[in-house]
Design a protein around this motif. Structure first.
Motif, PDB file in Angstrom:
ATOM      1  N   ASN A  75       0.840  -1.200   0.000  1.00 56.42           N
ATOM      2  CA  ASN A  75       0.000   0.000   0.000  1.00 56.42           C
ATOM      3  C   ASN A  75       0.877   1.253   0.000  1.00 56.42           C
ATOM      4  O   ASN A  75       1.461   1.609   1.032  1.00 56.42           O
ATOM      5  N   PRO A  76       0.992   1.963  -1.143  1.00 49.82           N
ATOM      6  CA  PRO A  76       1.870   3.144  -1.206  1.00 49.82           C
ATOM      7  C   PRO A  76       1.322   4.344  -0.448  1.00 49.82           C
ATOM      8  O   PRO A  76       2.037   5.326  -0.233  1.00 49.82           O
ATOM      9  N   PHE A  77       0.066   4.280  -0.024  1.00 54.28           N
ATOM     10  CA  PHE A  77      -0.559   5.403   0.668  1.00 54.28           C
ATOM     11  C   PHE A  77      -0.163   5.456   2.142  1.00 54.28           C
ATOM     12  O   PHE A  77      -0.240   6.496   2.779  1.00 54.28           O
ATOM     13  N   ILE A  78       0.275   4.319   2.689  1.00 51.01           N
ATOM     14  CA  ILE A  78       0.574   4.214   4.118  1.00 51.01           C
ATOM     15  C   ILE A  78       2.062   3.959   4.326  1.00 51.01           C
ATOM     16  O   ILE A  78       2.666   3.115   3.667  1.00 51.01           O
ATOM     17  N   VAL A  79       2.652   4.716   5.236  1.00 52.44           N
ATOM     18  CA  VAL A  79       4.065   4.563   5.588  1.00 52.44           C
ATOM     19  C   VAL A  79       4.148   4.133   7.052  1.00 52.44           C
ATOM     20  O   VAL A  79       3.581   4.793   7.936  1.00 52.44           O
TER      21      VAL A  79
END
Length: 493
Positions: A23-27
């Motif tokens: 998921n690239p939206f969450i770090v």
């Protein structure tokens, strides 16, 4: 029903955490905490539509009003306030003049100066006799229905079976004494004003507007708009509440438009609530009960506490009665929720609505974090309502956009006229684009045009001459009897 929501919430937590790695939206930070990144925008008010319409197609607002009236017959909705006892017929030109006078905020005095053979008295009398709020609402509904029935607007649907709408409030200064307006240095400086809440759907028709004081939160008035809007306006049947947590209608707002109780309220109206929530990592997440709390609390993104299920169940019948009162129109959501929220000690009913809302909000956040398509759809719909607010500013140009009336009904009448004018322009744009597509012979060219239209917005207005036309071919009459020489020879003692 509650068990079904709890199960789907648990599944949403599971799906979200299983996909965190991709998921690239969450770090995920080194300490195990998480934050969100900014999605790249895939939507803009593309210049394709404005350029296509602008090229040699300038129209006056009067011309567009008259043309759209021929197609929709919206002026037939304006009935004399004594329609059962009078044979008076309306004058369409006066009707258009009053619509423009109110909807652009130039006022009857300025409209009289700008027109020939139209007096202030005629404008004022037409407004009093024909411009009942119900008349304007029905005329606006006719235009919205016409837009809904056109095939071209369907290219803006993200999902064929989902009607996505949004609302947003705009601050408007009231330059006269008003019981509805109040002072707020943050929004109006030293002036006073009101908030105008506008509603727009996926097809970019403006289907509702309401007015509130700037001290009131927009959330309850948002529910007012959704409860008062007849689903048949969008070709839907008004059925019983769907037991599924996801409905065929979705509504989005910014942070000012939601509270936890609103999640529950819209659920009972069979509408999924999808607001844009900032600071998502600080939003509390809940589970349905202690069993699912234990099951899901080990996730990186998971619940920290369970909702008070007993409180919800004990007040379930009262919640249904409350929402039935709102849905039937017997009382407004804004009044009911303001009274519930203003209690010194929140009632069990209101606490139960908030608990139910916490459950639904948690489910929404889990979906929002996991689903890029949902996030983009919400942002796109909010962009549309924000573009609509810019349109309102361009259309409502008279008196620097400040209201010179203070009565609640008078302000509502003006805002309804502005909304009707906006929909008239939107419908004309759709008809122009449809006519252009029909003129194309090549299917590949048609597909390319449709793709270009779908990437932008039909909320375009630069081709509209809001201020009228100057006639330079008309030789002006002489204004003065005396000659310039006589004027120069005046003796001043």
């Amino acid at each position: 029903m509650l068990e079904s929501i709890g199960e789907k919430l648990s599944n949403a937590y599971n799906a979200l955490n299983r996909g965190l790695e991709y998921n690239p939206f969450i770090v995920i930070n080194e300490d195990g905490n998480w934050r969100t990144k900014r999605d790249e925008a895939d939507y803009s008010a593309s210049q394709y539509i404005p350029k296509l319409i602008n090229d040699g197609n300038s129209r006056t607002l009067y011309e567009i009003l008259s043309e759209i009236d021929r197609y929709t017959g919206f002026s037939e909705r304006f009935r004399h306030y004594q329609s059962k006892h009078t044979k008076k017929t309306k004058d369409s030109k006066l009707l258009y003049a009053v619509l423009m006078s109110l909807g652009t905020n130039i006022g009857h005095t300025e409209m009289e100066r700008s027109c020939k053979n139209i007096s202030y008295k005629k404008l004022s009398d037409t407004e009093k006799l024909w411009f009942d709020i119900k008349n304007i609402e029905k005329a606006n509904e006719d235009i919205v229905k016409f837009i809904q029935e056109l095939p071209l607007p369907t290219i803006f649907n993200d999902h064929n079976d989902l009607l996505h709408s949004s609302s947003d409030g705009k601050k408007v200064i009231v330059a006269v004494d008003s019981l509805l307006a109040n002072y707020s240095y943050k929004y109006y400086g030293k002036e006073q004003g009101v908030t105008v809440n506008s509603f727009v759907d996926t097809k970019q028709s403006f289907f509702h507007v309401n007015v509130l004081t700037s001290s009131d939160r927009e959330a309850a008035y948002m529910m007012d708009g959704m409860a008062k809007t007849n689903p048949s306006l969008f070709g839907e049947r008004s059925d019983e509440i769907d037991s599924d947590i996801l409905s065929k209608r979705m509504h989005s707002t910014d942070e000012h438009g939601y509270t936890n109780a609103m999640f529950a309220g819209l659920y009972f109206l069979d509408i999924s609530f999808a607001p844009r929530i900032t600071h998502l990592p600080s939003s509390a997440l809940f589970s349905f009960d202690n069993r699912t709390l234990v099951k899901n609390s080990g996730y990186t993104i998971g619940p920290k506490q369970a909702v008070n299920k007993k409180l919800i169940l004990n007040n379930w019948d009262d919640m249904l009665r409350l929402m039935a009162t709102i849905k039937s129109g017997k009382q407004s959501a804004s009044l009911i929720f303001r009274r519930l929220a203003a209690s010194n000690r929140a009632s069990d009913l209101y606490r139960a609505m908030k608990e139910m809302g916490q459950l639904l909000k948690s489910h929404f956040i889990a979906r929002y974090l996991a689903d890029e398509t949902l996030r983009r759809s919400i942002q796109k719909q909010l962009n549309r309502v924000e573009l609509g607010q810019k349109f309102s500013g361009a259309l409502f140009f008279g008196r620097k956009g400040q209201l010179n009336i203070g009565g609640e009904e008078d302000i509502h009448r003006v805002m309804l006229c502005k909304t009707l004018l906006k929909n008239v322009v939107i419908l004309w744009n759709y008809l122009y684009l449809s006519d252009y597509i029909i003129s194309l012979d090549n299917e590949d060219e048609v597909d390319g045009v449709l793709d270009s239209i779908s990437e932008g917005s039909v909320i375009a207005w630069r081709h509209i001459n809001m201020h009228g036309v100057y006639d330079f071919d008309h030789r002006p009459l002489r204004s003065f009897k005396a000659t310039i020489r006589q004027m120069k020879n005046i003796k001043i003692k």
